[in-house]
Scaffold this active site. Structure first.
Site, PDB file in Angstrom:
ATOM      1  N   HIS A   1      13.623  23.927  90.497  1.00  0.00           N
ATOM      2  CA  HIS A   1      13.293  22.584  90.939  1.00  0.00           C
ATOM      3  C   HIS A   1      13.661  21.646  89.792  1.00  0.00           C
ATOM      4  O   HIS A   1      12.917  21.572  88.820  1.00  0.00           O
ATOM      5  CB  HIS A   1      11.812  22.461  91.269  1.00  0.00           C
ATOM      6  CG  HIS A   1      11.292  23.506  92.215  1.00  0.00           C
ATOM      7  ND1 HIS A   1      10.994  24.810  91.827  1.00  0.00           N
ATOM      8  CD2 HIS A   1      11.007  23.433  93.543  1.00  0.00           C
ATOM      9  CE1 HIS A   1      10.540  25.496  92.873  1.00  0.00           C
ATOM     10  NE2 HIS A   1      10.526  24.685  93.922  1.00  0.00           N
TER      11      HIS A   1
ATOM     12  N   ARG B   1       7.918  33.442  90.730  1.00  0.00           N
ATOM     13  CA  ARG B   1       9.120  32.875  91.336  1.00  0.00           C
ATOM     14  C   ARG B   1      10.192  32.571  90.288  1.00  0.00           C
ATOM     15  O   ARG B   1      11.327  32.277  90.645  1.00  0.00           O
ATOM     16  CB  ARG B   1       8.755  31.611  92.109  1.00  0.00           C
ATOM     17  CG  ARG B   1       7.746  31.844  93.225  1.00  0.00           C
ATOM     18  CD  ARG B   1       7.185  30.544  93.761  1.00  0.00           C
ATOM     19  NE  ARG B   1       8.216  29.758  94.418  1.00  0.00           N
ATOM     20  CZ  ARG B   1       8.099  28.447  94.672  1.00  0.00           C
ATOM     21  NH1 ARG B   1       7.004  27.790  94.267  1.00  0.00           N
ATOM     22  NH2 ARG B   1       9.065  27.814  95.275  1.00  0.00           N
TER      23      ARG B   1
ATOM     24  N   ASP C   1      12.848  18.193  97.140  1.00  0.00           N
ATOM     25  CA  ASP C   1      11.782  19.086  97.571  1.00  0.00           C
ATOM     26  C   ASP C   1      11.074  18.409  98.752  1.00  0.00           C
ATOM     27  O   ASP C   1      11.344  17.241  99.079  1.00  0.00           O
ATOM     28  CB  ASP C   1      10.816  19.332  96.403  1.00  0.00           C
ATOM     29  CG  ASP C   1      10.071  20.664  96.529  1.00  0.00           C
ATOM     30  OD1 ASP C   1      10.097  21.272  97.616  1.00  0.00           O
ATOM     31  OD2 ASP C   1       9.458  21.083  95.540  1.00  0.00           O
TER      32      ASP C   1
ATOM     33  N   HIS D   1       2.481  20.315  95.432  1.00  0.00           N
ATOM     34  CA  HIS D   1       2.054  20.233  96.826  1.00  0.00           C
ATOM     35  C   HIS D   1       0.775  19.394  96.942  1.00  0.00           C
ATOM     36  O   HIS D   1       0.507  18.816  97.989  1.00  0.00           O
ATOM     37  CB  HIS D   1       1.785  21.620  97.397  1.00  0.00           C
ATOM     38  CG  HIS D   1       3.015  22.448  97.580  1.00  0.00           C
ATOM     39  ND1 HIS D   1       3.488  23.299  96.612  1.00  0.00           N
ATOM     40  CD2 HIS D   1       3.880  22.548  98.616  1.00  0.00           C
ATOM     41  CE1 HIS D   1       4.579  23.896  97.046  1.00  0.00           C
ATOM     42  NE2 HIS D   1       4.837  23.464  98.257  1.00  0.00           N
TER      43      HIS D   1
END
Length: 513
Positions: A176, A145, A265, A188
């Protein structure tokens, strides 16, 4: 009494305005339309909300019938992370492939075409691109990514992506902040920590964000990561030092001078929800300088919206959050919604354009496939012979990170089955016993194509590839993650990402030589 009621209404509307919730279904639920009417300004879309381009356009029209100035946000990075094409895989390679090619004009063109498709479907805020410098190759959540591990390379492609996307009328949201590339933990699941000093952060993590701010990125997304050099107590999303003191402060005071929106986020990620709780975390994020609360990847009902709305109102009334800070955040959200409405293009083709529909459903070639072809690194092609009969594709898989999702297919198998009739596929994981022995046995006499992602991160996978290649010297290895391990196999193909077009580009080499 009238003044008090009016003030209360304003406070409630401001609290709704700063939320970016998700929902379930491919049409708008009644509760969402009601909340839009009462003050909600943003919604977030996920793969569960999208069946087709036509359906998506109808959905966004339905939402804008209630609130014309509406931010419709999506996490459409291209590459491994796609919501438009979650069922098929993306028509565009992701950041690592574009960074490997290192042609900013191509990155700008890819972002512009992707942005045009989003705009045609009524989406006007993209939670992309990732501006993270992938300085830790073992990073479990960024990897492909990222545009790469060099700050200047990441900066020039981040700028190109922002320019291309926003020229299409879609606000970019670089993420981010202040940089997720040196983490070894997925936020996460838990709280990552980066122990780099401030000098290193400024020379590495912050370089792409500073460039994106200078390029006019409309939005920056915060990261749930702890950086003691900035704030020993709070992760970036909840840190005044990170959001107000670094991101928002002017350059003359050592900041980046970002004047656009700051969005968090996903607040349901365990780095926040399991540590601070959803309501408290959201209040702290607003107080720290965030303007919009992203929630809805996992939480998607009206009860979540009402809980957060009431928590923000209560925080103002109890003096934990100032009314001015909430009002300022709500004004920034409404301001971006107004910009997005004004920037909506009339020449994106719309759903009546057959070429647009064909590309969105994956039947077109176009710039995405050409970019995927350019991103390939092929080792061993000189002595390679194209297959004379069916192949056996062995996909060695791990649990996909949540940002990518389990529902998105990847790999060259489908394309190889089309190009080389009779080709079969087997899928293997770390719990499947002796994979190195099973694959040759399952393949029989067929030549073997082994497909991996991030081989260097998984010892079981590396051992399986070693044993398969030793038993079957003609084995082809396709690396669709970050190519850190030395090339193995008679033919080795590094795709720099697992988008559908990357799989197709690899399949072309395998099938045609």
């Amino acid at each position: 009494m009238t003044t008090s009621v009016r003030a209360s209404d304003t406070l409630t509307r401001d609290a709704l305005a700063v939320l970016q919730p998700g929902f379930t279904g491919t049409s708008a639920p009644t509760w969402l339309l009601r909340q839009l009417d009462e003050g909600l300004v943003s919604v977030g879309l996920f793969g569960r909300n999208i069946d087709s381009p036509e359906q998506l356009a109808l959905l966004t029209e339905q939402l804008r019938d209630v609130r014309p100035e509406l931010l419709v946000a999506i996490d459409e990075e291209g590459g491994d992370v796609t919501r438009l094409e979650a069922g098929t895989g993306s028509s565009y390679p992701g950041n690592l492939a574009l960074g490997h090619i290192d042609d900013p004009d191509l990155t700008r063109a890819v972002a512009h075409e992707l942005g045009s498709r989003l705009a045609a479907a009524g989406v006007n805020l993209n939670w992309a691109p990732s501006a993270d410098v992938n300085s830790n190759p073992d990073n479990p959540v960024i990897g492909v990514r990222s545009f790469g591990g060099d700050p200047e390379l990441v900066a020039r492609h981040t700028v190109a992506y922002v320019e291309g996307l926003q020229a299409a009328g879609v606000a970019a949201c670089v993420k981010h902040f202040p940089g997720h590339g040196d983490t070894a933990v997925d936020s996460h699941h838990a709280m990552p920590r980066i122990d780099a000093d401030l000098e290193t952060l400024r020379a590495r993590e912050l370089v792409p964000f500073a460039a994106a701010v200078d390029a006019g990125s409309k939005c920056v997304m915060s990261a749930h990561i702890l950086l003691p050099a900035l704030d020993e107590a709070h992760p970036g999303t909840l840190s005044p030092a990170a959001l107000t003191g670094l991101l928002r402060a002017p350059r003359s005071e050592g900041g980046l001078g970002h004047q656009g929106l700051i969005v968090t986020d996903g607040m349901e990620m365990r780095a926040i929800s399991a540590t601070y709780g959803l309501e408290r975390g959201s209040v702290l994020a607003l107080a720290a300088g965030a303007d919009a609360i992203c929630v809805g990847g996992g939480l998607s009902g009206e009860d979540t919206v009402l809980r957060l709305r009431d928590a923000l109102v209560r925080a103002v009334r109890e003096g934990v959050l100032t009314e001015e800070r909430l009002a300022d955040a709500a004004a920034r959200v409404r301001g971006l919604a107004a910009w997005a409405r004004g920037a909506r293009r009339s020449d994106t083709g719309g759903l009546a354009d057959p070429a647009l529909r064909a590309d969105l459903t994956g039947s077109g070639a176009g710039i995405g496939l050409e970019a995927a072809r350019r991103a390939l690194v092929v080792t061993g092609l000189e002595g390679y012979r194209r297959p004379s009969g069916p192949l056996f594709v062995a996909a060695l898989t791990t649990v996909a990170n949540i940002a990518v999702g389990d529902e998105t297919p990847w790999g060259p198998a489908a394309e190889l089955e089309r190009m080389v009739p009779g080709t079969r596929t087997g899928t293997y994981g770390s719990a499947d016993g002796d994979v190195g022995a099973r694959v040759p046995a399952d393949a029989g006499e067929r030549p073997v194509v082994v497909v991996v992602r991030d081989l260097h991160r998984h010892a079981w996978m590396a051992e399986a590839v070693r044993r398969i290649a030793a038993a079957r010297p003609e084995t082809v290895v396709v690396e669709m993650g970050v190519p850190q391990a030395p090339p193995q196999g008679a033919l080795h193909i590094a795709t720099h990402g697992a988008a559908r077009v990357c799989g197709r580009a690899a399949a072309e080499v395998i099938a045609r030589g």
